[in-house]
Scaffold this motif. Structure first.
Motif, short mmCIF file in Angstrom:
data_model
loop_
_atom_site.label_atom_id
_atom_site.label_comp_id
_atom_site.label_asym_id
_atom_site.label_seq_id
_atom_site.Cartn_x
_atom_site.Cartn_y
_atom_site.Cartn_z
N GLU A 63 0.91 -1.02 0.30
CA GLU A 63 0.51 0.26 0.06
C GLU A 63 0.64 1.50 -0.04
OE1 GLU A 63 1.54 -0.46 4.02
OE2 GLU A 63 0.64 -1.73 2.77
N SER A 64 2.33 1.19 -0.24
CA SER A 64 3.15 2.88 0.00
C SER A 64 3.71 2.50 -1.00
CB SER A 64 3.45 2.52 1.23
OG SER A 64 2.25 2.09 3.00
N TRP A 65 3.52 1.59 -2.08
CA TRP A 65 4.77 1.98 -3.36
C TRP A 65 5.51 3.67 -3.74
CZ3 TRP A 65 4.91 3.93 -8.20
CH2 TRP A 65 6.30 2.82 -8.85
N ASP A 66 4.05 4.27 -3.75
CA ASP A 66 4.35 5.76 -3.58
C ASP A 66 5.13 6.97 -2.72
OD1 ASP A 66 1.99 5.76 -3.12
OD2 ASP A 66 1.70 7.55 -4.07
N ALA A 67 5.59 6.06 -1.62
CA ALA A 67 5.50 6.52 -0.71
C ALA A 67 7.20 6.92 -0.44
CB ALA A 67 5.95 6.04 0.88
N PRO A 68 7.54 8.26 -0.14
CA PRO A 68 8.35 9.19 -0.47
C PRO A 68 9.78 8.97 0.74
CG PRO A 68 7.26 10.91 0.51
CD PRO A 68 6.44 9.34 0.10
N ALA A 69 9.70 7.96 1.33
CA ALA A 69 10.64 7.69 2.68
C ALA A 69 12.03 7.98 2.48
CB ALA A 69 10.04 6.30 2.86
N GLU A 70 12.64 8.06 1.33
CA GLU A 70 13.75 8.78 1.16
C GLU A 70 13.95 10.50 1.96
OE1 GLU A 70 12.24 9.95 -2.62
OE2 GLU A 70 12.42 8.19 -1.32
N LEU A 71 12.83 11.45 1.81
CA LEU A 71 12.47 12.85 2.73
C LEU A 71 12.18 12.06 4.46
CD1 LEU A 71 11.06 14.19 -0.08
CD2 LEU A 71 13.14 13.80 -0.06
N TRP A 72 12.34 10.86 4.65
CA TRP A 72 11.50 11.15 6.76
C TRP A 72 12.16 11.19 6.84
CZ3 TRP A 72 7.43 6.76 4.99
CH2 TRP A 72 6.40 7.01 4.34
N HIS A 73 12.22 11.51 8.40
CA HIS A 73 13.19 11.17 9.75
C HIS A 73 13.61 10.36 9.88
CE1 HIS A 73 11.08 15.35 10.13
NE2 HIS A 73 12.24 15.88 10.81
N ARG A 74 15.22 9.97 10.53
CA ARG A 74 15.22 8.51 10.89
C ARG A 74 15.97 8.34 12.46
NH1 ARG A 74 14.40 5.41 5.81
NH2 ARG A 74 14.54 6.38 3.85
N SER A 75 15.57 9.94 12.40
CA SER A 75 16.74 9.15 13.70
C SER A 75 16.01 7.81 14.76
CB SER A 75 16.74 10.63 14.59
OG SER A 75 15.52 11.22 14.60
#
Length: 113
Positions: A63-75
């Motif tokens: 359900e999350s194929w187009d998610a811009p995950a590379e922009l999300w916080h990862r701390s």
């Protein structure tokens, strides 16, 4: 000696077998055809389980194929989840069906579909 039998075994991304058992003893651990298993040892069945040969692992959120995950916080995981939930609330994202189809197509192109 133990003989373990799952419903199916994914030996490679393209080889699914339903006729294998895993023989385990102090000297070996190997897949053999169920018909060749020693009749003197009780088979332990693991119905409705798919086992994979190491190191195959797969995990997909269709359900999350187009998610811009590379922009999300990862701390921290909680920050990442916050970004995920905010994205999921946006109207401009793909529909669940569109996302599923895009995910499934990409998985299939890479030998997982």
């Amino acid at each position: 000696m133990r003989i373990l039998r799952p419903s199916s075994v994914l030996l490679t991304p393209t080889c699914l077998r339903t006729d294998l058992v895993l023989v385990v003893d102090e000297k070996r651990m190997e897949w053999i055809e169920a018909a060749s298993a020693p009749a003197t040892v009780e088979v332990e069945n693991f119905d409705d389980q798919l086992w994979t040969a190491a190191p195959i692992m797969f995990h997909a959120h269709l359900e999350s194929w187009d998610a811009p995950a590379e922009l999300w916080h990862r701390s921290s995981f909680s920050e990442w989840v916050t970004d995920l939930l905010q994205w999921r609330s946006q109207a401009q994202r793909q529909s669940a069906t569109q996302s599923y189809e895009a995910s499934w197509n990409e998985l299939a192109q890479n030998g997982c579909g």
